[in-house]
Design a protein around this motif. Structure first.
Motif, short mmCIF file in Angstrom:
data_model
loop_
_atom_site.label_atom_id
_atom_site.label_comp_id
_atom_site.label_asym_id
_atom_site.label_seq_id
_atom_site.Cartn_x
_atom_site.Cartn_y
_atom_site.Cartn_z
N GLY A 77 42.04 100.84 10.87
CA GLY A 77 41.65 102.06 10.11
C GLY A 77 42.65 103.17 10.30
O GLY A 77 43.24 103.64 9.45
N ALA A 78 43.34 103.06 11.51
CA ALA A 78 44.53 103.82 11.73
C ALA A 78 45.61 103.70 11.13
O ALA A 78 46.50 104.51 10.53
CB ALA A 78 44.59 104.21 13.37
N VAL A 79 45.96 102.14 11.43
CA VAL A 79 47.19 101.74 10.59
C VAL A 79 47.02 101.78 9.21
O VAL A 79 48.01 102.32 8.49
CB VAL A 79 47.59 100.44 10.98
N ASP A 80 45.89 101.58 8.55
CA ASP A 80 45.72 101.86 7.14
C ASP A 80 45.97 103.42 6.73
O ASP A 80 46.74 103.42 5.90
CB ASP A 80 44.54 101.46 6.66
N MET A 81 45.45 104.30 7.29
CA MET A 81 45.63 105.73 7.24
C MET A 81 47.24 106.17 7.29
O MET A 81 47.59 106.66 6.58
CB MET A 81 44.91 106.54 8.05
N ALA A 82 47.59 105.50 8.44
CA ALA A 82 49.08 105.65 8.35
C ALA A 82 49.90 105.22 7.14
O ALA A 82 51.00 106.02 6.87
CB ALA A 82 49.73 105.45 9.95
N GLU A 83 49.91 104.12 6.86
CA GLU A 83 50.59 103.44 5.88
C GLU A 83 50.15 104.20 4.44
O GLU A 83 51.08 104.69 3.99
CB GLU A 83 49.99 101.90 5.49
N GLN A 84 48.97 104.72 4.22
CA GLN A 84 48.80 105.63 3.11
C GLN A 84 49.41 107.16 3.05
O GLN A 84 50.13 107.48 2.21
CB GLN A 84 47.21 105.82 3.14
N ALA A 85 49.51 107.47 4.38
CA ALA A 85 50.10 108.76 4.69
C ALA A 85 51.69 108.78 4.58
O ALA A 85 52.45 109.38 3.66
CB ALA A 85 49.86 109.50 5.92
#
Length: 113
Positions: A77-85
């Protein structure tokens, strides 16, 4: 362990303990047992993490429950959010990864072979 021992010796009635980590809860359970009380009967003990130590403690009756924190899903979830950001996409303020209650009835499903 020392803190729970002090609470028990103070004479205050303790019905349950909620701990921020399984190892803390295990220490409390050891103090309960050393004072002639029973986990699950005299005092309910809840841990947090649902890791190997907590699961073994549930198996042995040292913890009433623990809460599994899904570190793998949290990481994804953290990596997905970082990628989106990084892409400039809108992200949620909070990406909640649900906890899972671990009990004597279901602890085996959380144990790795």
């Amino acid at each position: 362990m020392n803190l729970m021992n002090n609470w028990i010796l103070s004479g205050d009635k303790i019905d349950f303990l909620s701990s921020n980590a399984d190892e803390m809860a295990i220490g409390a359970a050891m103090a309960i047992k050393s004072n002639g009380k029973s986990v699950g009967k005299d005092i309910l003990i809840g841990g947090t993490d649902g890791g190997p130590n907590g699961l073994q403690a549930i198996k042995k009756g040292m913890l009433t429950v623990t809460v599994f924190q899904d570190a793998k899903s949290q990481a994804y979830g953290a990596v997905d959010m970082a990628e989106q950001a990084a892409k400039g996409e809108a992200i949620k303020d909070v990406n909640f990864i649900p906890f899972q209650l671990v009990t004597p009835q279901n602890y085996e499903k959380f144990m790795t072979p």
